[in-house]
Design a protein around this motif. Structure first.
Motif, short mmCIF file in Angstrom:
data_model
loop_
_atom_site.label_atom_id
_atom_site.label_comp_id
_atom_site.label_asym_id
_atom_site.label_seq_id
_atom_site.Cartn_x
_atom_site.Cartn_y
_atom_site.Cartn_z
N ASP A 22 18.37 6.33 -2.27
CA ASP A 22 17.06 5.76 -2.58
C ASP A 22 16.53 5.00 -1.37
OD1 ASP A 22 17.27 6.75 -5.09
OD2 ASP A 22 17.41 4.83 -6.12
N THR A 24 14.46 1.94 0.55
CA THR A 24 14.15 0.52 0.35
C THR A 24 12.96 0.17 1.22
OG1 THR A 24 15.72 -0.11 2.08
CG2 THR A 24 16.52 -0.11 -0.20
N VAL A 31 7.65 0.96 -1.88
CA VAL A 31 8.34 2.14 -2.40
C VAL A 31 7.61 2.59 -3.66
CG1 VAL A 31 10.44 3.00 -3.50
CG2 VAL A 31 10.59 1.61 -1.43
N ALA A 71 8.67 -1.15 -5.58
CA ALA A 71 9.14 -2.30 -4.81
C ALA A 71 8.16 -2.57 -3.67
CB ALA A 71 10.54 -2.06 -4.26
N GLY A 73 7.64 -4.56 0.09
CA GLY A 73 8.33 -5.15 1.23
C GLY A 73 7.69 -6.44 1.70
N ALA A 99 9.10 5.73 0.42
CA ALA A 99 8.71 4.51 1.12
C ALA A 99 7.60 4.84 2.11
CB ALA A 99 9.90 3.91 1.85
#
Length: 333
Positions: A22, A24, A31, A71, A73, A99
């Motif tokens: 996966d 990050t 993501v 997600a 960053g 990402a």
């Protein structure tokens, strides 16, 4: 996560589906939990090392994705977990998660499905950039679209009408021309499939001129190339603009003496590079395209959908030029 991978140069049959780690999010990245991926002509080229860019293998094809941010960053502002978004990474989208730089992400209008979103940015972005910024298409002008049933061609038909042009749709079959007429084209023309000799090209030029009207086309949107370019160029009116968009039928040799005699401009359309060079203009164009979508003037036509495991078949279908509108891979519900 599962991803479609190109490990060696070749056609869609060389692609494999494997488990990879996966992603990050790094600084400035998000993501995306990918829900749908739009398939475009560059996908057929990049896996064969025939595209302008050659990503390092193994890589996943897929140039545009729609999904939900999973997600965020460090340093990302204005985007949050759970946002519905579109991203255009160029490649890498045929995977369950992706990402990407936050700056390349656009939020999806509430009324737009993930499938529509995945079929939106590259085709409408390319065609709007071509017609608005390169050709400066004006209301009342005559627009001839070659390959009018393909992804970018269908978008050009819709946008041409939205911009007030008289649109002539040209395609290789009756079904494709009828599809373009349903999109709003004013009239259409079936051109012969495959290579043409000089006599066939001359005949096609006459038919195109008749379809476009006495003075010919003000703007030609050529997403086909090959033997169709010469007849289309001969169809053009004084001060016409010839848009070079793509070459699925081959890279043509244009008779440049005609550009002098007709005062025609031959204009290249490289939307991807333009986005990188002028992101503000791209943002403006996308805002206008979302507004046209909201007004019901444009809407992606998705002719076929495939699951992630059949992404190679989706690319093969597009490469065979037997689809109308867009092909989409569904990655998740």
């Amino acid at each position: 996560m599962r991803a479609v991978l190109s490990k060696t140069p070749g056609g869609p049959e060389t692609l494999v589906v494997e488990e990879i780690p996966d992603p990050t999010p790094g600084p400035g990245q998000v993501v995306i939990d990918v829900r749908a991926v739009g398939i475009n002509f560059p996908d057929t080229l990049v896996i064969e090392d025939k595209y302008q860019f050659r990503p390092e293998r193994p890589f996943s094809p897929g140039g545009e994705a729609a999904g939900v941010i999973e997600a965020v960053g460090e340093g990302v502002n204005g985007l949050f977990k759970g946002d519905r978004v579109i991203a255009v990474p160029g490649w890498g989208a045929l995977a369950e998660r992706l990402a990407v730089p936050a700056a390349s992400v656009l939020k999806i209008p509430e009324a737009m499905s993930f499938e529509e979103a995945a079929a939106f940015v590259m085709t409408y972005g390319t065609s709007y950039y071509a017609l608005k910024r390169r050709a400066h298409l004006q209301p009342g002008e005559r627009l001839l679209v070659l390959g009018a049933a393909g992804g970018v061609g269908a978008a050009a038909v819709e946008l041409g009408k939205a911009m007030g042009a008289h649109v002539v749709a040209a395609a290789s079959t009756k079904a494709k021309v009828e599809f373009a007429l349903e999109l709003g084209a004013d009239n259409g023309l079936i051109y012969p499939p495959g290579p043409m000799d000089k006599a066939a090209q001359k005949a096609l030029s006459g038919e195109l001129k008749l379809a476009c009207g006495r003075d010919g086309a003000d703007v030609v949107y050529d997403a086909v190339g090959g033997d169709y370019a010469d007849p289309a160029l001969r169809t053009m009116d004084w001060n016409g603009r010839y848009l070079v968009v793509g070459f699925p039928a081959g890279i043509p040799s244009l008779p440049l003496n005609l550009t002098l005699l007709k005062s025609v401009s031959v204009i290249g359309v490289f939307w991807g590079a333009a986005v990188l060079r002028d992101p503000a203009a791209h943002a403006e164009d996308m805002a206008e395209l979302f507004a046209l979508y909201g007004e019901g003037k444009i809407r992606p036509r998705i002719s076929r959908t495939f699951p992630l495991e059949q992404a190679g078949e989706a690319i093969a279908a597009l490469s065979a030029r037997d689809v109308m509108g867009k092909v989409v891979v569904r990655v998740a519900p």
